[in-house]
Design a protein around this motif. Structure first.
Motif, PDB file in Angstrom:
ATOM      1  N   GLY A   1       0.819  -1.204   0.000  1.00  0.00           N
ATOM      2  CA  GLY A   1       0.000   0.000   0.000  1.00  0.00           C
ATOM      3  C   GLY A   1       0.851   1.249   0.000  1.00  0.00           C
ATOM      4  N   VAL A   2       0.280   2.361  -0.434  1.00  0.00           N
ATOM      5  CA  VAL A   2       1.005   3.625  -0.491  1.00  0.00           C
ATOM      6  C   VAL A   2       0.220   4.772   0.146  1.00  0.00           C
ATOM      7  CG1 VAL A   2       2.333   3.011  -2.545  1.00  0.00           C
ATOM      8  CG2 VAL A   2       0.104   4.112  -2.816  1.00  0.00           C
ATOM      9  N   GLN A   3      -0.986   4.509   0.642  1.00  0.00           N
ATOM     10  CA  GLN A   3      -1.826   5.601   1.140  1.00  0.00           C
ATOM     11  C   GLN A   3      -1.683   5.787   2.641  1.00  0.00           C
ATOM     12  OE1 GLN A   3      -5.085   3.579  -0.946  1.00  0.00           O
ATOM     13  NE2 GLN A   3      -5.902   5.610  -1.417  1.00  0.00           N
ATOM     14  N   LYS A   4      -1.664   7.043   3.020  1.00  0.00           N
ATOM     15  CA  LYS A   4      -1.591   7.399   4.443  1.00  0.00           C
ATOM     16  C   LYS A   4      -2.278   8.741   4.615  1.00  0.00           C
ATOM     17  CE  LYS A   4       1.677   7.789   8.303  1.00  0.00           C
ATOM     18  NZ  LYS A   4       1.209   6.598   9.041  1.00  0.00           N
ATOM     19  N   LYS A   5      -3.507   8.717   5.130  1.00  0.00           N
ATOM     20  CA  LYS A   5      -4.231   9.976   5.318  1.00  0.00           C
ATOM     21  C   LYS A   5      -5.431   9.748   6.236  1.00  0.00           C
ATOM     22  CE  LYS A   5      -6.506  11.733   1.941  1.00  0.00           C
ATOM     23  NZ  LYS A   5      -6.902  12.256   0.624  1.00  0.00           N
ATOM     24  N   THR A   6      -6.013  10.858   6.664  1.00  0.00           N
ATOM     25  CA  THR A   6      -7.213  10.829   7.503  1.00  0.00           C
ATOM     26  C   THR A   6      -8.334  11.556   6.772  1.00  0.00           C
ATOM     27  OG1 THR A   6      -5.937  10.746   9.557  1.00  0.00           O
ATOM     28  CG2 THR A   6      -8.220  11.498   9.711  1.00  0.00           C
TER      29      THR A   6
END
Length: 405
Positions: A230-235
């Motif tokens: 995975g490459v996503q990191k957010k809120t």
């Protein structure tokens, strides 16, 4: 102190954070400078105590596009340069106020080779340096999830959180455990896998009106399948608006709109005809179009219709069920509210061009993405839970059984 050279190109809208994978180089390696602490050079040389850590290790071929950066302990960074290795394009970045952390301003590109050179000094003014040449994770070795609803939106009480991944996920537990969905209402939220590429989250009952829902995506570096990360990191946060549930009765050919427990209006409608019945069940509005084209061939029918400007259209299923305005209603038929004449959609009286004051325009203007439309008493079957955002048609026990947590 040299102002750090700061840079990066953008791909997905994710926040940059720092992960420390140390690359500390000694003086004998040629990348760290030692200074003599005695005049004349007669004493033993002392290496700087500043320790530089570049999160992307030298030679790495699957570096994070989110967390790449530089940190220093026992010192301050004096210069950081980051470039695209092929071509030398500078990657802008920013240095923390205490001089200890540098990070790119924007998310890096996937499958791109970068170079970082950094220098720092300790309290005694001795210099340390570190370098790294690395390649970020490639598109073929990474996955992303397209999700709904969007950040900052206000949705209806039936809106699930829904992920569609661009690659099949084999380690569902690893992926699901790095996505959390919580509500200010305190409702328990559970994920359910419909298949290897779709994961939805919802509470047992509809969201409570006015609640705030927070989705934390922490998939960066998570191995979802063999060699695929995975490459996503957010809120993401969204608001649940007022409660609106509309019930279509195929027997009476009416739709009753209930908001916050009170009936707003009952309007005449037209459901599917005997050959093209309308699904029963709880359906969630997933898209809204003031006008859209509808072609029967796109939903597996023949050439029955091709209407370029269907007004006030709201999607209820992926397979093509809409609740929409109808200006072409055959005047020889009984009026709306008497007979089902559609090809499976729910029609409301409207005018061409989506103007005027019509039942369809009123309902469109008073509806949110995520509002619930229930169809009952139709001779058709209940809509499948994965046909649109319609997981409410699965009982809670089945829903929980499909969780990988």
């Amino acid at each position: 102190m040299t102002t750090p050279n700061i840079s990066a190109r953008r791909t997905l809208g994710a926040s940059a954070a720092l992960m420390v994978g140390a690359l500390t180089l000694t003086a004998c390696g040629g990348s760290a400078n030692a200074e003599n602490d005695e005049k004349g050079g007669g004493g033993a040389a002392k290496t700087s105590v500043a320790k530089i850590a570049i999160s992307a290790k030298d030679g790495s071929t699957s570096a994070s596009i989110n967390t790449t950066g530089v940190k220093v302990s026992d010192g301050r960074l004096t210069d950081v340069k980051m470039t695209v290795a092929d071509g030398g394009q500078a990657v802008p970045g920013s240095l923390s106020a205490d001089g200890r952390v540098w990070k790119p301003k924007e998310q890096l590109e996937r499958g791109t080779k970068y170079r970082i050179s950094a220098t720092a000094k300790d309290a005694a003014g001795r210099t340390a340096a570190a370098n790294s040449i690395f390649t970020t994770v490639t598109t073929s070795n990474s996955f992303i999830g397209t999700y709904t609803p969007d950040d900052g939106t206000t949705v209806g009480v039936g809106m699930p959180v829904s992920f569609t991944f661009d690659k099949a996920i084999t380690d569902r537990k690893a992926v699901q455990s790095h996505i959390s969905v919580t509500s200010s209402s305190g409702q328990k939220v559970v994920g359910h896998w419909f298949n290897g590429q779709r994961l939805d989250f919802r509470p047992e009952e509809y969201w409570k009106a006015g609640s705030k829902v927070t989705m934390k995506i922490d998939l960066d570096g998570v191995e979802g399948a063999n060699g695929v990360f995975g490459v996503q990191k957010k809120t993401v946060t969204f608001t649940v608006g007022r409660s609106q549930v509309s019930t279509v009765d195929a027997n009476t050919q009416t739709m009753t709109v209930v908001r916050d427990g009170k009936t707003l209006k009952t309007v005449p409608i037209s459901t599917g005809d005997a050959q093209h019945t309308t699904y029963n069940g709880q359906m969630v509005i997933s898209e809204k179009f003031v006008q859209t084209r509808m072609n029967s061939r796109t939903v597996g029918l023949g050439g029955e219709y091709d209407i370029p400007d269907v007004p006030h259209a709201m999607r209820l299923t992926t397979s093509g069920t809409f609740l929409h305005g109808n200006y072409w209603y055959n005047k020889g038929n009984p009026p709306f509210g008497r007979q089902g004449t559609s090809h499976g959609c729910v029609g409301l009286a409207d005018v061409r061009g989506a103007g005027g004051s019509t039942p369809a325009k009123w309902f469109y203007d008073n509806s949110l993405i995520g509002d619930v439309v229930i169809v009952k008493n139709s001779p058709d079957k209940t809509v499948a839970p994965d046909n649109g955002l319609n997981g409410w048609n699965m009982d809670w026990g089945q829903w929980v059984a499909g969780s990988a947590s």
